[in-house]
Design an enzyme around this catalytic site. Structure first.
Site, PDB file in Angstrom:
ATOM      1  N   GLY A   9     -11.159  17.480 -32.014  1.00  0.00           N
ATOM      2  CA  GLY A   9     -11.373  16.226 -31.287  1.00  0.00           C
ATOM      3  C   GLY A   9     -11.939  15.139 -32.177  1.00  0.00           C
ATOM      4  O   GLY A   9     -11.610  13.955 -32.042  1.00  0.00           O
ATOM      5  N   ASN A  10     -12.792  15.528 -33.149  1.00  0.00           N
ATOM      6  CA  ASN A  10     -13.366  14.549 -34.069  1.00  0.00           C
ATOM      7  C   ASN A  10     -12.329  14.014 -35.043  1.00  0.00           C
ATOM      8  O   ASN A  10     -12.483  12.916 -35.586  1.00  0.00           O
ATOM      9  CB  ASN A  10     -14.527  15.167 -34.843  1.00  0.00           C
ATOM     10  CG  ASN A  10     -15.749  15.377 -33.966  1.00  0.00           C
ATOM     11  OD1 ASN A  10     -15.996  14.602 -33.055  1.00  0.00           O
ATOM     12  ND2 ASN A  10     -16.503  16.432 -34.219  1.00  0.00           N
ATOM     13  N   LYS A 122     -22.391  22.888 -27.199  1.00  0.00           N
ATOM     14  CA  LYS A 122     -21.176  22.130 -27.493  1.00  0.00           C
ATOM     15  C   LYS A 122     -21.471  20.637 -27.529  1.00  0.00           C
ATOM     16  O   LYS A 122     -21.881  20.033 -26.534  1.00  0.00           O
ATOM     17  CB  LYS A 122     -20.114  22.429 -26.422  1.00  0.00           C
ATOM     18  CG  LYS A 122     -18.812  21.654 -26.590  1.00  0.00           C
ATOM     19  CD  LYS A 122     -18.044  22.115 -27.804  1.00  0.00           C
ATOM     20  CE  LYS A 122     -16.700  21.409 -27.895  1.00  0.00           C
ATOM     21  NZ  LYS A 122     -15.987  21.782 -29.131  1.00  0.00           N
ATOM     22  N   LYS A 206     -12.465  24.824 -28.222  1.00  0.00           N
ATOM     23  CA  LYS A 206     -11.013  24.864 -28.392  1.00  0.00           C
ATOM     24  C   LYS A 206     -10.593  25.822 -29.505  1.00  0.00           C
ATOM     25  O   LYS A 206      -9.485  26.360 -29.480  1.00  0.00           O
ATOM     26  CB  LYS A 206     -10.454  23.465 -28.631  1.00  0.00           C
ATOM     27  CG  LYS A 206     -10.777  22.818 -29.962  1.00  0.00           C
ATOM     28  CD  LYS A 206      -9.667  22.961 -30.970  1.00  0.00           C
ATOM     29  CE  LYS A 206      -9.962  22.285 -32.278  1.00  0.00           C
ATOM     30  NZ  LYS A 206     -11.299  22.292 -32.821  1.00  0.00           N
ATOM     31  N   LYS A 264     -15.555  27.561 -35.389  1.00  0.00           N
ATOM     32  CA  LYS A 264     -14.334  27.650 -36.199  1.00  0.00           C
ATOM     33  C   LYS A 264     -14.329  28.930 -37.022  1.00  0.00           C
ATOM     34  O   LYS A 264     -13.307  29.635 -37.112  1.00  0.00           O
ATOM     35  CB  LYS A 264     -14.213  26.430 -37.113  1.00  0.00           C
ATOM     36  CG  LYS A 264     -13.927  25.125 -36.397  1.00  0.00           C
ATOM     37  CD  LYS A 264     -13.839  23.968 -37.362  1.00  0.00           C
ATOM     38  CE  LYS A 264     -13.370  22.694 -36.670  1.00  0.00           C
ATOM     39  NZ  LYS A 264     -14.179  22.318 -35.511  1.00  0.00           N
TER      40      LYS A 264
END
Length: 301
Positions: A9-10, A122, A206, A264
């Protein structure tokens, strides 16, 4: 090959940028042009983050005095799936005329008992200085944490357990479509004792949802595409160096922040450990090179 690629998203809204539609569409277009060669050569499933976007919607809701209560995060997550998914679908279709592209609003089952509901990690929404973040937290009942040199709101991020739209994803893949799904980790839902589904006040990570998706689809590779060139060992220190090829065990022996790089790392480790196949973390523009193992950080057994 069957490739699952997760866009951060970033990476679609860089830190400090105005969250305007035009800005984000420009980033999506660049991502689509980078991903188009993968879509031409391989089966491609795309997912995306929504931290900045879902946080922006939540902030707008909090400021809307016409609402008795802000919209819950499962609904906001579904809204961002439609918005970002539409931009991605449009850009990919324009970059690949004649290619079928489909976008699914997707749900992810989480546990109502997940301890993450009591420990938000988050990051969502824009960045603030500490004073502004604490003032917003006091005004709206938020929790905030330090994110690098800045501060941001944090919300619960429970473990993804089941991807409800998986059968539809398989049908679309088998038809030859590029599939966009599980955006923002999927809208989080819980099952009650009767088996009925209800929305949950959370944002699913995600990358963890992407790893689950890649395993379930028997993907050959998982690519986590973000705004960094490679994972840094000793990030933020004078000794920092990029990690180019590592095993899950080597990654697990290091510490990474829970709210940013940590998920991640966990996602790629889970995928590689479960499947024996490769994963990679790197920049969107390096997508092809990441799949070839020529850029970013490649994780393999």
């Amino acid at each position: 090959m069957r490739v699952v690629a997760a866009l951060g998203g970033n990476a679609l809204l860089e830190r400090g940028e105005l969250p305007e539609a035009r800005v984000q569409e420009e980033h999506v277009l660049k991502a689509a042009l980078a991903l188009a060669p993968l879509a031409q050569a391989h089966e491609l499933v795309l997912t995306h983050g929504n931290g900045p976007q879902v946080g922006l919607l939540a902030l707008e809701n909090a400021r809307d005095h016409g609402l008795h209560a802000p919209y819950p995060f499962d609904v906001l997550g579904a809204q961002t799936q439609g918005m970002i998914g539409y931009w991605m679908l449009q850009a990919l279709q324009n970059a690949l005329p004649g290619t079928r592209v489909a976008c699914l609003v997707s749900r992810t089952v989480v546990s109502a008992d997940d301890p993450a509901f009591g420990c938000p990690t988050k990051f969502v929404g824009p960045v603030y200085d500490e004073a502004a973040a604490r003032a917003l937290a006091a005004a709206h009942g938020w929790e905030v944490r330090q994110d690098g040199a800045s501060w941001r709101r944090v919300v619960p991020s429970p473990e993804p357990l089941e991807l409800l739209e998986l059968p539809s994803v398989r049908v679309l893949l088998d038809s030859g479509a590029v599939v966009i799904c599980s955006g923002g980790g999927g809208a989080p839902v819980v099952r009650d004792a009767a088996g009925t589904l209800h929305g949950a006040e959370a944002v699913v990570d995600k990358d963890l949802a992407g790893a689950l998706l890649a395993q379930a689809l028997d993907a050959d590779a998982l690519l986590l595409l973000t705004d960094i060139a490679a994972v840094q060992d000793g990030f933020g220190t004078p000794q920092a160096r990029p990690l180019r090829r590592v095993t899950p065990a080597e990654l697990r022996s290091r510490h990474f922040p829970a709210g940013s790089m940590g998920p991640k790392i966990e996602a790629v480790c889970r995928f590689v450990e479960a499947t024996g196949k490769m994963a990679a973390i790197g920049q969107i523009g390096d997508a092809e090179a990441l799949l070839r193992g020529e850029a970013g950080t490649v994780i393999a057994g």
